[in-house]
Design a protein around this motif. Structure first.
Motif, PDB file in Angstrom:
ATOM      1  N   ALA A  77       0.796  -1.297  -0.019  1.00 20.19           N
ATOM      2  CA  ALA A  77      -0.024  -0.169  -0.018  1.00 20.19           C
ATOM      3  C   ALA A  77       0.770   1.243  -0.222  1.00 20.19           C
ATOM      4  CB  ALA A  77      -0.976  -0.238   1.427  1.00 20.19           C
ATOM      5  N   THR A  78       1.770   1.176   0.756  1.00 24.08           N
ATOM      6  CA  THR A  78       2.780   2.443   0.880  1.00 24.08           C
ATOM      7  C   THR A  78       3.579   2.659  -0.504  1.00 24.08           C
ATOM      8  OG1 THR A  78       2.919   2.349   3.354  1.00 24.08           O
ATOM      9  CG2 THR A  78       4.455   3.461   2.268  1.00 24.08           C
ATOM     10  N   SER A  79       4.091   1.463  -0.776  1.00 28.70           N
ATOM     11  CA  SER A  79       4.927   1.452  -2.122  1.00 28.70           C
ATOM     12  C   SER A  79       4.039   2.098  -3.284  1.00 28.70           C
ATOM     13  CB  SER A  79       5.311   0.123  -2.443  1.00 28.70           C
ATOM     14  OG  SER A  79       5.940   0.083  -3.932  1.00 28.70           O
ATOM     15  N   ASN A  80       2.817   1.604  -3.237  1.00 27.74           N
ATOM     16  CA  ASN A  80       1.781   2.126  -4.389  1.00 27.74           C
ATOM     17  C   ASN A  80       1.392   3.618  -4.314  1.00 27.74           C
ATOM     18  OD1 ASN A  80       1.627  -0.315  -5.497  1.00 27.74           O
ATOM     19  ND2 ASN A  80      -0.248  -0.944  -4.557  1.00 27.74           N
ATOM     20  N   THR A  81       1.368   4.239  -2.900  1.00 30.51           N
ATOM     21  CA  THR A  81       0.954   5.612  -2.477  1.00 30.51           C
ATOM     22  C   THR A  81       2.366   6.591  -3.095  1.00 30.51           C
ATOM     23  OG1 THR A  81      -0.171   4.894  -0.767  1.00 30.51           O
ATOM     24  CG2 THR A  81       0.656   7.139  -0.722  1.00 30.51           C
ATOM     25  N   LEU A 128      13.472   2.847   6.905  1.00 29.09           N
ATOM     26  CA  LEU A 128      13.101   2.827   8.265  1.00 29.09           C
ATOM     27  C   LEU A 128      11.751   2.613   8.743  1.00 29.09           C
ATOM     28  CD1 LEU A 128      14.853   6.624   8.853  1.00 29.09           C
ATOM     29  CD2 LEU A 128      15.659   4.252   9.540  1.00 29.09           C
ATOM     30  N   GLY A 129      10.916   2.321   7.821  1.00 24.46           N
ATOM     31  CA  GLY A 129       9.542   1.982   8.075  1.00 24.46           C
ATOM     32  C   GLY A 129       8.354   2.754   7.708  1.00 24.46           C
ATOM     33  N   ASP A 130       7.141   2.175   7.374  1.00 25.39           N
ATOM     34  CA  ASP A 130       6.223   3.182   6.682  1.00 25.39           C
ATOM     35  C   ASP A 130       5.795   4.288   7.188  1.00 25.39           C
ATOM     36  OD1 ASP A 130       6.530   1.236   4.665  1.00 25.39           O
ATOM     37  OD2 ASP A 130       4.533   0.378   4.787  1.00 25.39           O
ATOM     38  N   LEU A 137       7.566  12.149   3.598  1.00 24.95           N
ATOM     39  CA  LEU A 137       6.630  12.678   2.593  1.00 24.95           C
ATOM     40  C   LEU A 137       5.841  13.740   2.999  1.00 24.95           C
ATOM     41  CD1 LEU A 137       4.758  10.696   0.166  1.00 24.95           C
ATOM     42  CD2 LEU A 137       3.793  12.547   0.612  1.00 24.95           C
ATOM     43  N   GLU A 138       5.154  13.829   4.249  1.00 26.82           N
ATOM     44  CA  GLU A 138       4.301  14.867   4.684  1.00 26.82           C
ATOM     45  C   GLU A 138       5.209  16.145   4.573  1.00 26.82           C
ATOM     46  OE1 GLU A 138       2.392  14.330   8.505  1.00 26.82           O
ATOM     47  OE2 GLU A 138       1.137  16.101   7.988  1.00 26.82           O
ATOM     48  N   GLU A 139       6.209  15.882   5.587  1.00 24.10           N
ATOM     49  CA  GLU A 139       7.152  17.013   5.951  1.00 24.10           C
ATOM     50  C   GLU A 139       7.806  17.763   4.464  1.00 24.10           C
ATOM     51  OE1 GLU A 139       7.386  18.648   8.471  1.00 24.10           O
ATOM     52  OE2 GLU A 139       9.181  20.170   7.787  1.00 24.10           O
ATOM     53  N   LYS A 181      -0.458  12.109   5.677  1.00 24.12           N
ATOM     54  CA  LYS A 181      -1.226  12.347   7.120  1.00 24.12           C
ATOM     55  C   LYS A 181      -2.168  11.130   7.330  1.00 24.12           C
ATOM     56  CE  LYS A 181      -2.792  15.734  10.227  1.00 24.12           C
ATOM     57  NZ  LYS A 181      -1.936  16.320  10.945  1.00 24.12           N
ATOM     58  N   HIS A 182      -3.191  11.093   6.544  1.00 27.20           N
ATOM     59  CA  HIS A 182      -4.149  10.165   6.766  1.00 27.20           C
ATOM     60  C   HIS A 182      -3.698   8.745   6.461  1.00 27.20           C
ATOM     61  CE1 HIS A 182      -6.936  13.752   6.350  1.00 27.20           C
ATOM     62  NE2 HIS A 182      -7.376  13.140   7.162  1.00 27.20           N
ATOM     63  N   LEU A 183      -2.758   8.499   5.835  1.00 30.14           N
ATOM     64  CA  LEU A 183      -2.129   7.036   5.807  1.00 30.14           C
ATOM     65  C   LEU A 183      -1.308   6.702   7.240  1.00 30.14           C
ATOM     66  CD1 LEU A 183      -1.173   6.969   2.056  1.00 30.14           C
ATOM     67  CD2 LEU A 183      -2.701   5.396   3.269  1.00 30.14           C
ATOM     68  N   GLY A 184      -1.050   7.610   7.969  1.00 25.31           N
ATOM     69  CA  GLY A 184      -0.310   7.375   9.156  1.00 25.31           C
ATOM     70  C   GLY A 184       1.027   7.817   9.294  1.00 25.31           C
TER      71      GLY A 184
END
Ligand SMILES: [Fe+2]
Ligand SMILES: [Fe+2]
Length: 210
Positions: A77-81, A128-130, A137-139, A181-184
């Motif tokens: 999911a993170t890779s696709n995002t 380092l982890g999702d 990404l957010e920052e 942000k919404h993905l955690g």
């Protein structure tokens, strides 16, 4: 479908070559397409082209960061995002490149260097982890938004075409930050944010000229 590490490396290598060498394509219409070209002095044109060159390199860095993160992301999911975010940044690349050429400028000679550095940083963030990767990404997107605000103040007042592009990019980057942000996304430690700001200052100072 599961991809092997080699599949992922080939995919991200392909993304890198496309970013640096291929002409980017925008599915959406360019934000400035209905705006007439203003008559700008050669100094204003040069200044606007240099600012748009910085923005184009920023988009190259964004592609590289997301591509690096996609390579080492833990979950599909993170890779696709990350891959989706990188695709959307391609449109920003296309808009910036067209505008630079209209203003009689060129893209930065340092793009391959910035691509390689940003890809490595992205790959480390992904490893380092999702939650940290999404935090990064957010920052990144928040800082890009602040930077675009400063460019709206610096662009020649009459250059409505460049302004339209920068304004749409600012809207898109805010959405990318919000999605992360919404993905955690986790909040990054202050020293990391400080380092990121410092590195982007080095990038903007050099690409204005080179
Ligand atoms: Fe972007
Ligand atoms: Fe973005």
């Amino acid at each position: 479908m599961r991809y092997s590490t080699l599949d992922k490396i080939i995919t991200e290598f392909d993304t890198g070559l496309r970013t640096l060498l291929a002409k980017p394509y925008s599915v959406r219409p360019h934000p400035d397409q209905d705006v007439a070209e203003a008559s700008l002095s050669s100094t204003d044109k040069q200044h606007a082209a240099a600012l748009m060159r910085i923005n184009q390199t920023g988009e190259v860095c964004a592609q590289a960061l997301y591509s690096g993160q996609a390579l080492t992301a833990r979950t599909a999911a993170t890779s696709n995002t990350m891959q989706q975010a990188a695709r959307e940044e391609t449109e920003h690349l296309a808009w910036c490149e067209s505008r630079i050429h209209e203003l009689g400028g060129r893209t930065s000679l340092l793009n391959p260097l910035f691509y390689a550095g940003s890809f490595a940083i992205g790959a480390i963030a992904g490893a380092l982890g999702d939650k940290w990767s999404l935090g990064f990404l957010e920052e990144t997107e928040k800082q890009v938004g602040e930077h675009l605000n400063s460019h709206l103040n610096q662009l020649p007042a009459a250059d409505e075409k460049s302004r339209k592009i920068v304004e749409q990019m600012r809207t898109d980057e805010a959405k990318h930050a919000n999605d992360a942000k919404h993905l955690g996304a986790a909040e990054l430690p202050t020293p990391v944010k400080f380092c990121m700001k410092h590195m982007s200052k080095v990038m903007t100072a050099t690409t204005y000229h080179i």
